[in-house]
Write a protein that holds these residues in place. Structure first.
Motif, PDB file in Angstrom:
ATOM      1  N   THR A 175       0.828  -1.213   0.000  1.00 54.71           N
ATOM      2  CA  THR A 175       0.000   0.000   0.000  1.00 54.71           C
ATOM      3  C   THR A 175       0.858   1.257   0.000  1.00 54.71           C
ATOM      4  O   THR A 175       0.614   2.194  -0.774  1.00 54.71           O
ATOM      5  CB  THR A 175      -0.936  -0.012   1.232  1.00 54.71           C
ATOM      6  OG1 THR A 175      -1.819  -1.118   1.101  1.00 54.71           O
ATOM      7  CG2 THR A 175      -1.732   1.268   1.349  1.00 54.71           C
ATOM      8  N   ALA A 206      -4.921   1.853  -3.764  1.00 52.74           N
ATOM      9  CA  ALA A 206      -4.522   0.606  -3.092  1.00 52.74           C
ATOM     10  C   ALA A 206      -5.752  -0.126  -2.554  1.00 52.74           C
ATOM     11  O   ALA A 206      -5.855  -1.355  -2.645  1.00 52.74           O
ATOM     12  CB  ALA A 206      -3.550   0.919  -1.957  1.00 52.74           C
ATOM     13  N   ARG A 207      -6.695   0.660  -2.013  1.00 51.46           N
ATOM     14  CA  ARG A 207      -7.912   0.053  -1.465  1.00 51.46           C
ATOM     15  C   ARG A 207      -8.706  -0.648  -2.568  1.00 51.46           C
ATOM     16  O   ARG A 207      -9.246  -1.729  -2.371  1.00 51.46           O
ATOM     17  CB  ARG A 207      -8.751   1.146  -0.803  1.00 51.46           C
ATOM     18  CG  ARG A 207      -9.733   0.621   0.187  1.00 51.46           C
ATOM     19  CD  ARG A 207     -10.306   1.717   1.055  1.00 51.46           C
ATOM     20  NE  ARG A 207      -9.510   1.994   2.238  1.00 51.46           N
ATOM     21  CZ  ARG A 207      -9.152   3.192   2.655  1.00 51.46           C
ATOM     22  NH1 ARG A 207      -9.509   4.258   1.979  1.00 51.46           N
ATOM     23  NH2 ARG A 207      -8.438   3.348   3.752  1.00 51.46           N
ATOM     24  N   GLY A 232      -6.579   1.677   6.701  1.00 55.03           N
ATOM     25  CA  GLY A 232      -5.420   1.985   5.847  1.00 55.03           C
ATOM     26  C   GLY A 232      -4.300   2.696   6.603  1.00 55.03           C
ATOM     27  O   GLY A 232      -3.143   2.681   6.176  1.00 55.03           O
ATOM     28  N   LEU A 253      -3.978   6.074  -1.587  1.00 51.80           N
ATOM     29  CA  LEU A 253      -4.621   5.149  -0.649  1.00 51.80           C
ATOM     30  C   LEU A 253      -5.886   4.553  -1.284  1.00 51.80           C
ATOM     31  O   LEU A 253      -6.156   3.347  -1.155  1.00 51.80           O
ATOM     32  CB  LEU A 253      -4.971   5.920   0.631  1.00 51.80           C
ATOM     33  CG  LEU A 253      -5.036   5.155   1.943  1.00 51.80           C
ATOM     34  CD1 LEU A 253      -3.871   4.209   2.129  1.00 51.80           C
ATOM     35  CD2 LEU A 253      -5.122   6.140   3.104  1.00 51.80           C
ATOM     36  N   THR A 285      -5.168  -3.209   0.910  1.00 54.58           N
ATOM     37  CA  THR A 285      -5.014  -2.338   2.078  1.00 54.58           C
ATOM     38  C   THR A 285      -5.630  -2.998   3.303  1.00 54.58           C
ATOM     39  O   THR A 285      -6.636  -3.691   3.198  1.00 54.58           O
ATOM     40  CB  THR A 285      -5.724  -0.994   1.780  1.00 54.58           C
ATOM     41  OG1 THR A 285      -5.187  -0.504   0.567  1.00 54.58           O
ATOM     42  CG2 THR A 285      -5.501   0.021   2.854  1.00 54.58           C
ATOM     43  N   ASP A 326      -1.202   0.719   7.323  1.00 58.11           N
ATOM     44  CA  ASP A 326      -0.198   0.578   6.268  1.00 58.11           C
ATOM     45  C   ASP A 326       0.719   1.797   6.231  1.00 58.11           C
ATOM     46  O   ASP A 326       1.939   1.666   6.275  1.00 58.11           O
ATOM     47  CB  ASP A 326      -0.883   0.429   4.904  1.00 58.11           C
ATOM     48  CG  ASP A 326      -1.582  -0.907   4.755  1.00 58.11           C
ATOM     49  OD1 ASP A 326      -0.867  -1.912   4.655  1.00 58.11           O
ATOM     50  OD2 ASP A 326      -2.814  -0.947   4.753  1.00 58.11           O
TER      51      ASP A 326
END
Ligand SMILES: NC(=O)c1ccc[n+]([C@@H]2O[C@H](COP(=O)([O-])OP(=O)(O)OC[C@H]3O[C@@H](n4cnc5c(N)ncnc54)[C@H](OP(=O)(O)O)[C@@H]3O)[C@@H](O)[C@H]2O)c1
Length: 337
Positions: free
Chosen positions: A161, A182-183, A192, A179, A188, A195
Motif C-alpha cells: 500500500t 490501493a484500497r 489503511g 490510498l 489495504t 499501512d
C-alpha cells in the motif's frame, strides 16, 4: 479436508475461488464461515458457493464446534496492537484439535512462540505463509530448503500500500488518491492507517524476527516511522534528484540484542530495494552460510495471498513434522467424482 473459515473478506473470498478452481486436484471442503457483521454459515457436509449467512454464532467456540472441520483458517482483520481476537481464535482451534492456517500477521507478531509450542504439544500444525509477502515462500523457504543456515538479519520492502501511495504521488496525485488506488485492488488493511503509519510493516518485522531469529518481539518493540509525513511536493523533489522512497523493514543481530526498525528511506531508483514496480515486495536475508540472498514477488494481489494460505492447507493436509495427520489419501488427493 474440512475447513472452517474465520473471516470472509478479500482474502477469504479469494481463497474460496481458488479452492473451487483446484477442487478436482485438491479435495478441500468449506464447512463453516464466520464473520463479524455478515453472520455465520455452517454445513458440516460442505457449504455451497455463495451460501446464505444466518445469525452470527455466539462465540468462536460455538462456531468451531458446529463446523466440524479439521483446519481452522484465520482470516480476520489485523490488529497490530495486540494480535487479538485472532490469537484467541487460534487457541480455540488448537483446543479442539484443529490445525490452523492464517494470513493474519498479528498472532505471529505477538504470540508466535506460545502458539508454536501449543501446536507442537497438541501434535497440530500452525502455518502462516501469507503473513509476510503474500504467497511468495518466506517461512517455507527456511522450513524446507535452508538446513543449518542462521539468519543474521533481513531487509525488506514489504508493504504494497505504501508503495502504491508513493508511486501515485510521484505521478502528481495526492496521498489520498494513492490510498484509494490501493484500497481498490484489495491490498489495504481494513484501517489503511496501519499501512501508511508503518504498523503493518512493524508487524511483519516482528513476525520475521520471531520466526527466523527466535526474537519474541512485538510490533511495539520495532522502532517505526511510516510515510505519513511525505507530501506530493516532497515526492516531486525526490523524483527530480533521481531517487524514490520505500518503506523499509530492517532486522539485525547486534552485540546488545536485536535491532528492529521500519523507516521511509530515500533510495536510488536502481537500488535493489526500489526497482520493482507496483505492488511488488522484496526481502533480502543476511545469513552466515548463504551470504545475502532474497525473494521478490512482482505485483502480487489478493490471489497470491490466497495462494499462500492454499499452500499452507496443502502442507497441513499432507502431515505435520513429517507425520501423517490424516488417513486415506492424505486428505488431499484427486477427487473421485
Ligand atoms: N488483502 C491482502 O492482500 C492481504 C495480504 C496479506 C495478508 N492479509 C491479511 O489477511 C487478513 C484478512 O485480510 P482481508 O483483506 O481479507 O480483510 P477484510 O477484507 O477486511 O476481511 C476481514 C474479515 O474478517 C471478518 N472479521 C473481522 N473481525 C472478526 C471477528 N472478530 N470474528 C469473525 N470475523 C471477523 C470480517 O467480517 P465482516 O465481513 O462481517 O466485516 C471480514 O469478513 C488480515 O489479517 C490481513 O492482514 C491480507
Amino acid at each position: 479436508m474440512k475447513l472452517a473459515l474465520i473471516g470472509y473478506g478479500n482474502v477469504g473470498r479469494a481463497l474460496a475461488r481458488l479452492l473451487r478452481q483446484k477442487r478436482r486436484e485438491f479435495a478441500f471442503t468449506i464447512t463453516g464461515i464466520h464473520t463479524l457483521r455478515h453472520g455465520t454459515a455452517v454445513d458440516p457436509a460442505g457449504l455451497r458457493q455463495a451460501p446464505p449467512f444466518g445469525p452470527r454464532a455466539a462465540s468462536i467456540e460455538e462456531f468451531l464446534d458446529a463446523a466440524h472441520a479439521e483446519i481452522a483458517v484465520e482470516l480476520t482483520t489485523l490488529n497490530p496492537s495486540t494480535g487479538e481476537p485472532a490469537i484467541g481464535h487460534i487457541r480455540a482451534a488448537f483446543t479442539r484439535g484443529m490445525h490452523v492456517a492464517t494470513a493474519n500477521k498479528g498472532p505471529v507478531a505477538h504470540a508466535y512462540a506460545d502458539l508454536r509450542d501449543a501446536a507442537t504439544r497438541a501434535g497440530l500444525g500452525f502455518r502462516f505463509e501469507s503473513a509476510v509477502m503474500d504467497g511468495a515462500p518466506v517461512f517455507n523457504l527456511w522450513r524446507h530448503t535452508m538446513p543449518g543456515v542462521k539468519v543474521l538479519g533481513f531487509t525488506g520492502a514489504l508493504n504494497s500500500t505504501s508503495k502504491v501511495v508513493i508511486e501515485t504521488m510521484e505521478r502528481g496525485g495526492s496521498f489520498e488518491d494513492g490510498l484509494a488506488a490501493a484500497r481498490k485492488i484489495g491490498i489495504t488493511e481494513a484501517d489503511g492507517a496501519f499501512d501508511v503509519e508503518g504498523w503493518d510493516s512493524a508487524a511483519k518485522t516482528a513476525a520475521l524476527a520471531n520466526v527466523l531469529m527466535d526474537a519474541r518481539a512485538t510490533p511495539q518493540q520495532v522502532s517505526t516511522r511510516g510515510i505519513t509525513r511525505l507530501t506530493p511536493e516532497r515526492m516531486q523533489e525526490i523524483v527530480r534528484e533521481g531517487k524514490t522512497v520505500r518503506l523499509i523493514s530492517r532486522g539485525r543481530r547486534t552485540a546488545s540484542g536485536l535491532s528492529l526498525r521500519v523507516r521511509a528511506e530515500v533510495l536510488d531508483r536502481c537500488d535493489v530495494l526500489a526497482c520493482t514496480p507496483g505492488t511488488s515486495n522484496l526481502i533480502l536475508f543476511h545469513t552466515d552460510l548463504m551470504g545475502t540472498f532474497g525473494t521478490v514477488s512482482i505485483d502480487p494481489g489478493v490471489e497470491q495471498t490466497a495462494y499462500g494460505v492454499f499452500s499452507d492447507l496443502v502442507e497441513l493436509s499432507r502431515g505435520v513434522n513429517g507425520a501423517k495427520v490424516v488417513s486415506g489419501n492424505g486428505g488431499v488427493g484427486r477427487h473421485q467424482s
